[in-house]
Enzyme design. Structure first.
Site, PDB file in Angstrom:
ATOM      1  N   CYS A  95       0.867  -1.174   0.000  1.00 53.76           N
ATOM      2  CA  CYS A  95       0.000   0.000   0.000  1.00 53.76           C
ATOM      3  C   CYS A  95       0.905   1.226   0.000  1.00 53.76           C
ATOM      4  O   CYS A  95       2.121   1.119  -0.004  1.00 53.76           O
ATOM      5  CB  CYS A  95      -0.868   0.011   1.242  1.00 53.76           C
ATOM      6  SG  CYS A  95      -1.652  -1.569   1.533  1.00 53.76           S
ATOM      7  N   ARG A 138       0.268   2.097  -6.308  1.00 54.57           N
ATOM      8  CA  ARG A 138       0.650   1.001  -5.411  1.00 54.57           C
ATOM      9  C   ARG A 138      -0.555   0.274  -4.833  1.00 54.57           C
ATOM     10  O   ARG A 138      -0.433  -0.795  -4.233  1.00 54.57           O
ATOM     11  CB  ARG A 138       1.479   1.539  -4.237  1.00 54.57           C
ATOM     12  CG  ARG A 138       2.835   2.041  -4.627  1.00 54.57           C
ATOM     13  CD  ARG A 138       3.571   2.469  -3.400  1.00 54.57           C
ATOM     14  NE  ARG A 138       3.831   1.356  -2.515  1.00 54.57           N
ATOM     15  CZ  ARG A 138       4.966   0.668  -2.481  1.00 54.57           C
ATOM     16  NH1 ARG A 138       5.939   0.992  -3.275  1.00 54.57           N
ATOM     17  NH2 ARG A 138       5.113  -0.318  -1.648  1.00 54.57           N
ATOM     18  N   TRP A 184      -4.049  -1.510  -0.660  1.00 55.64           N
ATOM     19  CA  TRP A 184      -4.176  -2.669  -1.544  1.00 55.64           C
ATOM     20  C   TRP A 184      -4.417  -3.824  -0.584  1.00 55.64           C
ATOM     21  O   TRP A 184      -3.514  -4.269   0.109  1.00 55.64           O
ATOM     22  CB  TRP A 184      -2.887  -2.846  -2.341  1.00 55.64           C
ATOM     23  CG  TRP A 184      -2.834  -4.097  -3.136  1.00 55.64           C
ATOM     24  CD1 TRP A 184      -2.232  -5.276  -2.796  1.00 55.64           C
ATOM     25  CD2 TRP A 184      -3.398  -4.316  -4.421  1.00 55.64           C
ATOM     26  NE1 TRP A 184      -2.385  -6.189  -3.778  1.00 55.64           N
ATOM     27  CE2 TRP A 184      -3.090  -5.639  -4.795  1.00 55.64           C
ATOM     28  CE3 TRP A 184      -4.128  -3.530  -5.313  1.00 55.64           C
ATOM     29  CZ2 TRP A 184      -3.499  -6.189  -6.007  1.00 55.64           C
ATOM     30  CZ3 TRP A 184      -4.520  -4.086  -6.512  1.00 55.64           C
ATOM     31  CH2 TRP A 184      -4.207  -5.391  -6.859  1.00 55.64           C
ATOM     32  N   ASN A 240       1.821  -0.562   6.429  1.00 58.89           N
ATOM     33  CA  ASN A 240       2.089  -1.470   5.311  1.00 58.89           C
ATOM     34  C   ASN A 240       2.766  -2.693   5.896  1.00 58.89           C
ATOM     35  O   ASN A 240       3.640  -2.549   6.756  1.00 58.89           O
ATOM     36  CB  ASN A 240       3.076  -0.858   4.310  1.00 58.89           C
ATOM     37  CG  ASN A 240       2.418   0.163   3.427  1.00 58.89           C
ATOM     38  OD1 ASN A 240       1.195   0.290   3.431  1.00 58.89           O
ATOM     39  ND2 ASN A 240       3.234   0.879   2.675  1.00 58.89           N
ATOM     40  N   GLY A 241       2.439  -3.875   5.386  1.00 64.37           N
ATOM     41  CA  GLY A 241       3.086  -5.085   5.879  1.00 64.37           C
ATOM     42  C   GLY A 241       2.048  -6.035   6.437  1.00 64.37           C
ATOM     43  O   GLY A 241       0.843  -5.854   6.226  1.00 64.37           O
ATOM     44  N   GLU A 287       4.568 -20.213 -21.522  1.00 63.97           N
ATOM     45  CA  GLU A 287       4.579 -18.883 -20.905  1.00 63.97           C
ATOM     46  C   GLU A 287       5.698 -18.020 -21.503  1.00 63.97           C
ATOM     47  O   GLU A 287       5.503 -16.834 -21.766  1.00 63.97           O
ATOM     48  CB  GLU A 287       4.735 -19.044 -19.382  1.00 63.97           C
ATOM     49  CG  GLU A 287       4.931 -17.772 -18.582  1.00 63.97           C
ATOM     50  CD  GLU A 287       3.802 -16.763 -18.712  1.00 63.97           C
ATOM     51  OE1 GLU A 287       2.743 -17.082 -19.283  1.00 63.97           O
ATOM     52  OE2 GLU A 287       3.984 -15.617 -18.253  1.00 63.97           O
ATOM     53  N   LYS A 314       5.093 -14.499 -23.414  1.00 67.38           N
ATOM     54  CA  LYS A 314       5.736 -13.237 -23.003  1.00 67.38           C
ATOM     55  C   LYS A 314       6.373 -12.552 -24.204  1.00 67.38           C
ATOM     56  O   LYS A 314       6.231 -11.353 -24.394  1.00 67.38           O
ATOM     57  CB  LYS A 314       6.831 -13.483 -21.951  1.00 67.38           C
ATOM     58  CG  LYS A 314       6.414 -13.765 -20.537  1.00 67.38           C
ATOM     59  CD  LYS A 314       5.863 -12.613 -19.766  1.00 67.38           C
ATOM     60  CE  LYS A 314       4.382 -12.472 -19.985  1.00 67.38           C
ATOM     61  NZ  LYS A 314       3.474 -13.194 -19.180  1.00 67.38           N
ATOM     62  N   GLU A 359       3.660 -11.113 -26.571  1.00 65.41           N
ATOM     63  CA  GLU A 359       2.963  -9.959 -25.990  1.00 65.41           C
ATOM     64  C   GLU A 359       3.800  -8.692 -26.061  1.00 65.41           C
ATOM     65  O   GLU A 359       3.300  -7.619 -26.353  1.00 65.41           O
ATOM     66  CB  GLU A 359       2.698 -10.203 -24.491  1.00 65.41           C
ATOM     67  CG  GLU A 359       1.604 -11.151 -24.150  1.00 65.41           C
ATOM     68  CD  GLU A 359       1.479 -11.271 -22.637  1.00 65.41           C
ATOM     69  OE1 GLU A 359       0.436 -10.864 -22.099  1.00 65.41           O
ATOM     70  OE2 GLU A 359       2.413 -11.782 -21.981  1.00 65.41           O
ATOM     71  N   HIS A 380       6.076 -33.996 -34.236  1.00 68.67           N
ATOM     72  CA  HIS A 380       4.773 -34.148 -34.894  1.00 68.67           C
ATOM     73  C   HIS A 380       4.394 -32.885 -35.665  1.00 68.67           C
ATOM     74  O   HIS A 380       3.217 -32.591 -35.828  1.00 68.67           O
ATOM     75  CB  HIS A 380       3.695 -34.504 -33.868  1.00 68.67           C
ATOM     76  CG  HIS A 380       3.991 -35.787 -33.153  1.00 68.67           C
ATOM     77  ND1 HIS A 380       3.947 -37.014 -33.772  1.00 68.67           N
ATOM     78  CD2 HIS A 380       4.384 -36.033 -31.879  1.00 68.67           C
ATOM     79  CE1 HIS A 380       4.279 -37.960 -32.910  1.00 68.67           C
ATOM     80  NE2 HIS A 380       4.566 -37.388 -31.747  1.00 68.67           N
ATOM     81  N   LYS A 396      -4.715  -5.139 -19.531  1.00 72.35           N
ATOM     82  CA  LYS A 396      -4.264  -5.807 -18.309  1.00 72.35           C
ATOM     83  C   LYS A 396      -5.344  -6.736 -17.787  1.00 72.35           C
ATOM     84  O   LYS A 396      -5.079  -7.818 -17.299  1.00 72.35           O
ATOM     85  CB  LYS A 396      -3.913  -4.738 -17.260  1.00 72.35           C
ATOM     86  CG  LYS A 396      -3.423  -5.293 -15.933  1.00 72.35           C
ATOM     87  CD  LYS A 396      -2.074  -5.945 -16.107  1.00 72.35           C
ATOM     88  CE  LYS A 396      -1.589  -6.669 -14.883  1.00 72.35           C
ATOM     89  NZ  LYS A 396      -0.673  -7.768 -15.250  1.00 72.35           N
TER      90      LYS A 396
HETATM   91  C1  G6P Z   1      -4.887 -10.594 -19.994  1.00 72.03           C
HETATM   92  C2  G6P Z   1      -3.480 -10.167 -19.601  1.00 72.03           C
HETATM   93  C3  G6P Z   1      -2.622 -11.395 -19.264  1.00 72.03           C
HETATM   94  C4  G6P Z   1      -3.306 -12.236 -18.208  1.00 72.03           C
HETATM   95  C5  G6P Z   1      -4.737 -12.619 -18.626  1.00 72.03           C
HETATM   96  C6  G6P Z   1      -5.503 -13.244 -17.473  1.00 72.03           C
HETATM   97  O1  G6P Z   1      -4.840 -11.239 -21.228  1.00 72.03           O
HETATM   98  O2  G6P Z   1      -2.869  -9.430 -20.632  1.00 72.03           O
HETATM   99  O3  G6P Z   1      -1.342 -10.991 -18.786  1.00 72.03           O
HETATM  100  O4  G6P Z   1      -2.559 -13.400 -17.973  1.00 72.03           O
HETATM  101  O5  G6P Z   1      -5.466 -11.460 -19.010  1.00 72.03           O
HETATM  102  O6  G6P Z   1      -5.654 -12.290 -16.471  1.00 72.03           O
HETATM  103  P1  G6P Z   1      -5.965 -12.612 -14.969  1.00 72.03           P
HETATM  104  O7  G6P Z   1      -6.090 -11.264 -14.304  1.00 72.03           O
HETATM  105  O8  G6P Z   1      -7.268 -13.366 -14.952  1.00 72.03           O
HETATM  106  O9  G6P Z   1      -4.859 -13.433 -14.427  1.00 72.03           O
END
Ligand code: G6P
Length: 608
Positions: free
Chosen positions: A2, A27, A74, A100-101, A482, A486, A489, A505, A603
């Site tokens: 936070c 934050r 948060w 915070n913590g 993954e 990355k 993206e 295959h 996001k």
């Molecule tokens: C979007 C983001 C990804 C994320 C996915 C699932 O596509 O760009 O980075 O993995 O959503 O999001 P979530 O918040 O459900 O983990």
């Protein structure tokens, strides 16, 4: 994760605190509040929601006074609502605290304080601090704070004011950052430089175990152990405002990659108990019976969270011997799946708001399944909808490409699988081995990050290629997926992830000297098999980039080799994914992409 800001000086405190909160909002932003000393007592205003809502509340009910503390939250313990927002006050409203913590022994302290007549109003661990400080009776405030903190286990960055001591603020730190800003006739404290920079660049960073006591006449730093004053170590901040909110990193994504030792520790905090022999996941208490009788587990998620889910399914089958699988929420929800009441459905989501994952959980609920959430955002829609869950406590993730949430998801899934395994005959030796491995992870990740320049150099050698293959087997198969995601993206480079075994295959037809083939090949159970897949790549002239663990004999076979420390098989994804995150980041930067806001991506995908 936070934000804290405190102020004492010649001006009205509220506008200064509000401006500070706005700069800290990145934050955490689910609730906010402030407490101001008005010369006679404390005035507290708190709201659920963003800083804007607090500004509005202050318009309706202004506060006056030249010293105060404020917080943007948060949520970790307790839903984001007004009662759980900071500052917290003691029963007599004489002490206000922002924190915070995590206070690990909050439950025990709360019982004792209740017995002594303190009345609690929130579900937070932080409120304990206000009562504990008030319980130490005598002023001066800083002595009461130091006595109270001796009784506390856990981490804290706190700022405290008292109704009895106008224009004095006490801050203390253990494991959660705090700095003091020395202005002209005014002193500030904040969890983060971005809230201080507009006022002053002269700061003192508090060390763990230190306390700052300040008023308009000056600031003392006190070592809480010895209760002796230490020299003011004044430093000059060189960052501009934007850099400061990114902690000095050029992008949030890089900051979040580098935060992982801390965020993994945060996911683990308070969950390994019994002298390192057992796991406690408090959020699952209410569903303990359903978990005992569960006959099947289905993970459902999207994107990166789906990759973590695949690791979770492997883990659960291995450690708890319970049938487990992972489903793309978007496919599964429309498939009319077979679901029995003894199936447990687990949504994995960083944001807790992804529309498809939310709908998949709704479906599972309608069919009478027990539903759980492995979620980062406390109080999010999925967290509220599920019967119970495990929070990641990884702090807000701002970079669109998920990094620290992924590693925390794997850690949380390991804790969950150990819990389930324990009920189903997993040996205490194996549990012990896993818990030791989990505890070692933050340092091991740090060791990888200390060598980030090697990955940056690797990225510059690979950044010119337009196609990549990522391969892995077993626990490394989801890591390959993954890693490829990355890269796609962040750098808009075409990358595909496959099981190394599936390569023959189809994907093998793509391999030639222009195709970097990135193989995730740590020394796990699949290693001998992956080794032959690597030889197949080499035989076709592929450019072999290997991520392995210590020790390995891959230097000759590989064109490029990066080695991570070793750990148990199921936790290798936490270590092998870090160089892949860095590689995607640096290739993205080298290709001139906006890595924090990649084109076409969001996001949090709150539409189907
Ligand atoms: C979007 C983001 C990804 C994320 C996915 C699932 O596509 O760009 O980075 O993995 O959503 O999001 P979530 O918040 O459900 O983990």
């Amino acid at each position: 994760m936070c934000g804290i800001i405190a102020y004492v000086g010649p001006d009205e405190a509220a506008p200064v605190l509000l401006k500070g909160l706005e700069r800290l909002e990145y934050r955490g932003y689910d609730s906010a509040g402030m407490a101001v000393q008005n010369g006679r007592g404390l005035e507290v205003r708190r709201v659920c929601g963003r800083i804007e809502a607090l500004t509005q509340r202050l318009r309706e009910a202004p506060v006056a006074g030249t010293s105060g503390i404020a917080h943007t939250r948060w949520a970790t313990h307790g839903e984001p609502n007004e009662l759980n927002a900071h500052p917290h006050v003691d029963t007599a409203r004489a002490i206000a605290v922002v924190h915070n913590g995590i206070i690990e022994n909050a439950d025990l302290l709360r019982v004792e304080l209740r017995r002594r007549g303190h009345e609690f109003r929130s579900e937070t661990d932080s409120e304990v601090l206000a009562h504990l400080i008030a319980d130490q009776h005598d002023p001066p405030l800083h002595l009461a704070v130091s006595r109270a903190l001796r009784l506390v286990e856990g981490t804290f960055g706190i700022a405290v004011i008292s109704a009895l001591e106008p224009d004095r603020i006490v801050c203390a730190r253990k494991g959660s950052p705090l700095m003091i800003g020395l202005g002209r006739g005014a002193i500030y404290a904040a969890s983060d430089a971005s809230a201080i920079i507009p006022h002053t660049r002269r700061v003192v960073y508090l060390d763990d175990g230190e306390m700052a006591v300040f008023d308009t006449s000056g600031c003392d730093i006190v070592n809480m152990e010895a209760m002796s004053r230490v020299d003011l170590r004044v430093e000059q901040i060189e960052w501009d405002l934007e850099e400061a909110s990114r902690g000095g990193y050029p992008h949030y994504m890089l900051k979040e990659i580098h935060e992982q030792p801390e965020t993994i520790a945060s996911t683990l905090r308070g969950r390994i108990v019994g002298g390192g022999e057992a796991v406690r996941l408090g959020g699952l208490r209410e569903v303990a019976d359903s978990l005992k009788t569960a006959r099947r587990v289905i993970f459902t998620a999207c994107g990166t969270s789906w990759h973590a889910g695949q690791i979770g399914a492997y883990l659960l089958e291995e450690l708890a011997r319970i049938p487990a699988s992972v489903e793309y929420a978007s496919e599964w929800r429309y498939r009319d799946p077979v679901l029995e009441p003894d199936t447990v459905v687990i949504g994995i989501s960083q944001s807790g708001e992804t529309a498809d994952t939310l709908a998949a959980i709704e479906l599972a609920k309608r069919r009478g399944c027990t539903t759980l959430g492995i979620i980062n955002t406390v109080g999010s829609s999925i967290a509220r909808l599920t019967d119970a869950g495990v929070y990641l406590h990884a702090g807000p993730e701002i970079g669109v490409a998920s990094t620290k949430a992924f590693t925390s998801q794997v850690v949380a899934l390991t804790l969950f699988s150990l819990c389930m395994g324990r009920r189903r005959g997993l040996s205490s030796e194996l549990i012990h081995e896993y818990l030791e491995a989990l505890t070692a992870l933050p340092d091991q990740v740090q060791k990888i990050l200390d060598r980030a320049d090697e990955i940056e150099a690797l990225a510059s050698r690979l950044a010119g290629h337009d196609n990549f293959l990522y391969l892995g087997r077993g626990y490394s198969f989801p890591v390959a997926l993954e890693g490829a995601l990355k890269l796609k993206e962040i750098s808009y480079v075409h990358a595909e992830g496959f099981s190394a075994a599936e390569m023959k295959h189809g994907p093998i037809a793509l391999i030639d000297e222009d195709m970097p083939v990135l193989v995730v090949a740590p020394r796990d159970a699949s290693y001998p098999k992956v080794l032959s897949n690597m030889q197949e790549v080499k035989a076709r002239g592929g450019h072999l980039v290997t991520i392995s663990s210590e020790p390995n004999g891959l230097a000759e076979l590989s064109d490029e080799l990066f080695t991570v420390p070793h750990t148990v098989d199921a936790l290798l994804p936490v270590l092998t994914s870090v160089p892949l995150q860095l590689l995607a980041y640096h290739i993205g930067v080298l290709r001139g992409c906006d890595v924090d806001k990649p084109r076409n991506l969001a996001k949090s995908v709150t539409v189907e």
